[in-house]
Write an enzyme that holds these catalytic residues in place. Structure first.
Site, PDB file in Angstrom:
ATOM      1  CD  GLU A  12      -2.854  -1.289   2.318  1.00 59.60           C
ATOM      2  OE1 GLU A  12      -4.064  -1.486   2.220  1.00 59.60           O
ATOM      3  OE2 GLU A  12      -2.263  -1.310   3.410  1.00 59.60           O
ATOM      4  CG  ASP A 198     -11.605  -8.503  -0.252  1.00 61.26           C
ATOM      5  OD1 ASP A 198     -12.540  -8.668   0.533  1.00 61.26           O
ATOM      6  OD2 ASP A 198     -10.580  -7.851   0.063  1.00 61.26           O
TER       7      ASP A 198
HETATM    8  N1  ADE Z   1      -8.871  -5.443   3.648  1.00 63.48           N
HETATM    9  C1  ADE Z   1      -9.095  -5.837   2.368  1.00 63.48           C
HETATM   10  N2  ADE Z   1     -10.078  -6.741   2.324  1.00 63.48           N
HETATM   11  C2  ADE Z   1     -10.493  -6.937   3.590  1.00 63.48           C
HETATM   12  C3  ADE Z   1     -11.466  -7.765   4.175  1.00 63.48           C
HETATM   13  N3  ADE Z   1     -12.216  -8.578   3.448  1.00 63.48           N
HETATM   14  N4  ADE Z   1     -11.610  -7.717   5.528  1.00 63.48           N
HETATM   15  C4  ADE Z   1     -10.837  -6.885   6.276  1.00 63.48           C
HETATM   16  N5  ADE Z   1      -9.903  -6.103   5.779  1.00 63.48           N
HETATM   17  C5  ADE Z   1      -9.723  -6.111   4.439  1.00 63.48           C
END
Ligand code: ADE
Length: 230
Positions: A12, A198
């Protein structure tokens, strides 16, 4: 003006570190604070590590040791809701810690007990600049709303539904609301900008690996536009 920029993971902050003109480096609490000039602005960039405790420690160091004037947190998050997809941007206007639970005392879930506020509000001006920065960057959708944080990688459709129902959250991640709390306690303006990696469902860990490069690219683009406008 000095801007503190926090990312949780190496991925990041990598593009930021590739572009910063470095003045100084310092290690504290096992975190490397890199100060210099990034896209024309005085900044301190730091990878805080994953989770709320790391993020809180890092934020307080930026405030105490670097006297930053504001804080921007960039990175990735799980999207909540069918219209939010990998690559999209969520600019937080408020944050809540979804894993704080003192409901046994009658508190709402997410409420930090005995604190006078429920959610931590991002600075209006920084949110406006972030929204403008989203407009001038194409190829993804952008949203403004609540982000929730907790010390959990969410990969469960029932949990997403709960986060949506309980908190009206647009995205979940693991640091933003603790940066927000520390900034709140110090009366410091902040904003949290996340790109979706995601959908926080059962395939989240696979999507996370696949989409992290594009998500990081998108959140970095927004940050660049923001710094140029500040
Ligand atoms: N960062 C990126 N995806 C995530 C997720 N599904 N849960 C928590 N932090 C995240």
């Amino acid at each position: 003006m000095v801007i503190g920029i926090i990312g949780a993971m190496d991925e990041e902050v990598k593009i930021l570190l590739d572009n910063i003109i470095i003045d100084n480096k310092m290690i504290k609490a096992k975190m490397e604070f890199i100060s210099g000039t990034l896209w024309g602005k005085n900044v301190v960039v730091v990878r805080c590590g994953i989770g709320k405790v790391n993020a809180a420690v890092c934020t307080q160091i930026l405030i105490d040791d670097y006297k930053v004037d504001n804080i921007i947190n960039v990175g990735v998050a799980g999207g909540i809701g069918i219209e939010i997809n990998p690559g999209d941007i969520v600019v937080a206007d408020s944050l809540v810690q979804h894993d704080m639970d003192t409901s046994a005392f009658g508190d709402k879930l997410g409420q930090i007990p005995r604190l006078e506020v429920f959610d931590f509000k991002c600075d209006n001006k920084l949110v406006r600049i972030a929204k403008e920065a989203c407009k001038s960057s194409s190829g993804h959708k952008s949203f403004v709303g609540r982000i929730v944080s907790g010390d959990q990688f969410i990969a469960d459709v029932n949990k997403i539904k709960w986060l949506q129902g309980e908190f009206r959250a647009l995205a979940c991640e693991m640091e933003g609301a603790s940066i927000a709390q520390v900034a709140y306690l110090n009366s410091l303006p902040f904003v949290i900008i996340r790109s979706i990696s995601d959908n926080a469902n059962s395939g989240a860990h696979i999507d996370f690996e696949k989409f992290i490069p594009i998500a990081v690219e998108n959140s970095t683009k927004i940050l660049k536009n923001m710094l140029e406008a500040m």
